[in-house]
Design a protein around this motif. Sequence first.
Motif, PDB file in Angstrom:
ATOM      1  N   PHE A  75       4.722   0.687  -8.466  1.00  0.00           N
ATOM      2  CA  PHE A  75       3.618  -0.241  -8.756  1.00  0.00           C
ATOM      3  C   PHE A  75       4.148  -1.676  -8.839  1.00  0.00           C
ATOM      4  N   THR A  76       5.305  -1.852  -9.456  1.00  0.00           N
ATOM      5  CA  THR A  76       5.914  -3.181  -9.563  1.00  0.00           C
ATOM      6  C   THR A  76       6.264  -3.717  -8.171  1.00  0.00           C
ATOM      7  N   PHE A  77       6.827  -2.857  -7.337  1.00  0.00           N
ATOM      8  CA  PHE A  77       7.155  -3.247  -5.958  1.00  0.00           C
ATOM      9  C   PHE A  77       5.891  -3.665  -5.209  1.00  0.00           C
ATOM     10  N   SER A  78       4.787  -2.948  -5.422  1.00  0.00           N
ATOM     11  CA  SER A  78       3.514  -3.309  -4.779  1.00  0.00           C
ATOM     12  C   SER A  78       3.099  -4.720  -5.145  1.00  0.00           C
ATOM     13  N   LEU A  79       3.232  -5.069  -6.413  1.00  0.00           N
ATOM     14  CA  LEU A  79       2.877  -6.416  -6.856  1.00  0.00           C
ATOM     15  C   LEU A  79       3.808  -7.456  -6.233  1.00  0.00           C
ATOM     16  N   LEU A  80       5.101  -7.180  -6.252  1.00  0.00           N
ATOM     17  CA  LEU A  80       6.067  -8.126  -5.705  1.00  0.00           C
ATOM     18  C   LEU A  80       5.896  -8.310  -4.203  1.00  0.00           C
ATOM     19  N   LYS A  81       5.629  -7.248  -3.474  1.00  0.00           N
ATOM     20  CA  LYS A  81       5.437  -7.336  -2.026  1.00  0.00           C
ATOM     21  C   LYS A  81       4.171  -8.120  -1.689  1.00  0.00           C
ATOM     22  N   GLN A  82       3.158  -8.003  -2.528  1.00  0.00           N
ATOM     23  CA  GLN A  82       1.933  -8.752  -2.300  1.00  0.00           C
ATOM     24  C   GLN A  82       2.156 -10.248  -2.476  1.00  0.00           C
ATOM     25  N   ALA A 120       3.559   5.558  -5.937  1.00  0.00           N
ATOM     26  CA  ALA A 120       3.334   5.546  -7.384  1.00  0.00           C
ATOM     27  C   ALA A 120       2.236   6.525  -7.777  1.00  0.00           C
ATOM     28  N   CYS A 121       1.158   6.524  -7.011  1.00  0.00           N
ATOM     29  CA  CYS A 121       0.040   7.432  -7.297  1.00  0.00           C
ATOM     30  C   CYS A 121       0.464   8.887  -7.166  1.00  0.00           C
ATOM     31  N   TRP A 122       1.175   9.192  -6.082  1.00  0.00           N
ATOM     32  CA  TRP A 122       1.609  10.572  -5.863  1.00  0.00           C
ATOM     33  C   TRP A 122       2.614  11.033  -6.913  1.00  0.00           C
ATOM     34  N   ALA A 123       3.419  10.127  -7.427  1.00  0.00           N
ATOM     35  CA  ALA A 123       4.347  10.508  -8.496  1.00  0.00           C
ATOM     36  C   ALA A 123       3.558  10.949  -9.735  1.00  0.00           C
ATOM     37  N   LYS A 141       0.827  -1.207   0.000  1.00  0.00           N
ATOM     38  CA  LYS A 141       0.000   0.000   0.000  1.00  0.00           C
ATOM     39  C   LYS A 141       0.864   1.261   0.000  1.00  0.00           C
ATOM     40  N   VAL A 142       1.960   1.236   0.728  1.00  0.00           N
ATOM     41  CA  VAL A 142       2.857   2.394   0.764  1.00  0.00           C
ATOM     42  C   VAL A 142       3.441   2.643  -0.618  1.00  0.00           C
ATOM     43  N   SER A 143       3.955   1.614  -1.251  1.00  0.00           N
ATOM     44  CA  SER A 143       4.541   1.796  -2.581  1.00  0.00           C
ATOM     45  C   SER A 143       3.476   2.175  -3.606  1.00  0.00           C
ATOM     46  N   PHE A 144       2.256   1.658  -3.458  1.00  0.00           N
ATOM     47  CA  PHE A 144       1.152   2.035  -4.334  1.00  0.00           C
ATOM     48  C   PHE A 144       0.869   3.530  -4.201  1.00  0.00           C
ATOM     49  N   LYS A 145       0.871   4.035  -2.960  1.00  0.00           N
ATOM     50  CA  LYS A 145       0.649   5.463  -2.735  1.00  0.00           C
ATOM     51  C   LYS A 145       1.776   6.298  -3.338  1.00  0.00           C
ATOM     52  N   GLY A 198      -3.385   9.278 -11.162  1.00  0.00           N
ATOM     53  CA  GLY A 198      -2.879   9.098  -9.806  1.00  0.00           C
ATOM     54  C   GLY A 198      -3.978   9.235  -8.767  1.00  0.00           C
ATOM     55  N   LEU A 199      -4.830  10.237  -8.924  1.00  0.00           N
ATOM     56  CA  LEU A 199      -5.908  10.465  -7.968  1.00  0.00           C
ATOM     57  C   LEU A 199      -6.934   9.335  -7.998  1.00  0.00           C
ATOM     58  N   LEU A 200      -7.256   8.855  -9.175  1.00  0.00           N
ATOM     59  CA  LEU A 200      -8.196   7.737  -9.299  1.00  0.00           C
ATOM     60  C   LEU A 200      -7.673   6.503  -8.564  1.00  0.00           C
ATOM     61  N   ASN A 201      -6.388   6.219  -8.719  1.00  0.00           N
ATOM     62  CA  ASN A 201      -5.801   5.066  -8.038  1.00  0.00           C
ATOM     63  C   ASN A 201      -5.751   5.263  -6.524  1.00  0.00           C
ATOM     64  N   LEU A 202      -5.470   6.483  -6.071  1.00  0.00           N
ATOM     65  CA  LEU A 202      -5.506   6.750  -4.626  1.00  0.00           C
ATOM     66  C   LEU A 202      -6.918   6.558  -4.082  1.00  0.00           C
ATOM     67  N   THR A 203      -7.907   7.008  -4.829  1.00  0.00           N
ATOM     68  CA  THR A 203      -9.302   6.844  -4.419  1.00  0.00           C
ATOM     69  C   THR A 203      -9.669   5.372  -4.360  1.00  0.00           C
ATOM     70  N   LEU A 204      -9.211   4.623  -5.348  1.00  0.00           N
ATOM     71  CA  LEU A 204      -9.468   3.179  -5.357  1.00  0.00           C
ATOM     72  C   LEU A 204      -8.867   2.534  -4.112  1.00  0.00           C
ATOM     73  N   LEU A 205      -7.649   2.902  -3.785  1.00  0.00           N
ATOM     74  CA  LEU A 205      -6.979   2.337  -2.610  1.00  0.00           C
ATOM     75  C   LEU A 205      -7.730   2.701  -1.332  1.00  0.00           C
ATOM     76  N   LYS A 206      -8.171   3.942  -1.239  1.00  0.00           N
ATOM     77  CA  LYS A 206      -8.894   4.392  -0.042  1.00  0.00           C
ATOM     78  C   LYS A 206     -10.209   3.627   0.124  1.00  0.00           C
ATOM     79  N   ASN A 207     -10.874   3.329  -0.978  1.00  0.00           N
ATOM     80  CA  ASN A 207     -12.172   2.655  -0.924  1.00  0.00           C
ATOM     81  C   ASN A 207     -12.072   1.140  -0.885  1.00  0.00           C
ATOM     82  N   LEU A 208     -10.862   0.630  -0.969  1.00  0.00           N
ATOM     83  CA  LEU A 208     -10.652  -0.813  -0.911  1.00  0.00           C
ATOM     84  C   LEU A 208     -10.866  -1.280   0.528  1.00  0.00           C
TER      85      LEU A 208
END
Length: 138
Positions: free
Chosen positions: A128-135, A11-14, A5-9, A75-85
């Motif tokens: 985003f790649t790190f997020s997948l690998l960490k999962q 990526a979104c903020w970038a 989640k941290v790495s996903f955030k 980026g904002l759409l993905n952050l919103t998706l993460l928040k609503n997950l």
Amino acid sequence: MHYSKVSFKVACWAFILVGIGHTATDLFGPKSPELIHLGETMKAFTLNLAGTETTVFSLQQGFSLMMGLLLFAFGLLNLTLLKNLKEPPIPRNILWLNICISFICTALSIKYFFTVPIAFTGISFLAFTFSLLKQKVS
């Protein structure tokens, strides 16, 4: 907080930051005499597209502003998706889509742009790649 989640955030903020930076630079960046002259030349070159007359300057300006908005919105759409997950993990299909899009953005930035968009889209791709690998590991 879960590392994916941290790495996903990150990526979104970038994406959000490069979108804001792109738009701000386009609207408020300094205009050299050469750039002003180029703009005038582009305004003088008209095109007829689908029955509408426009200038090369209008097309370039519209594409540029649209690009900034879309980078920000992605980026904002993905952050919103993460928040609503409700449940971790982040869906793998979303991660793969984001990896593909950010990879293409990075490749296009390397080919056509300069250090700032290359760095920000590259950070998004890696995060985003790190997020997948960490999962997978977790």
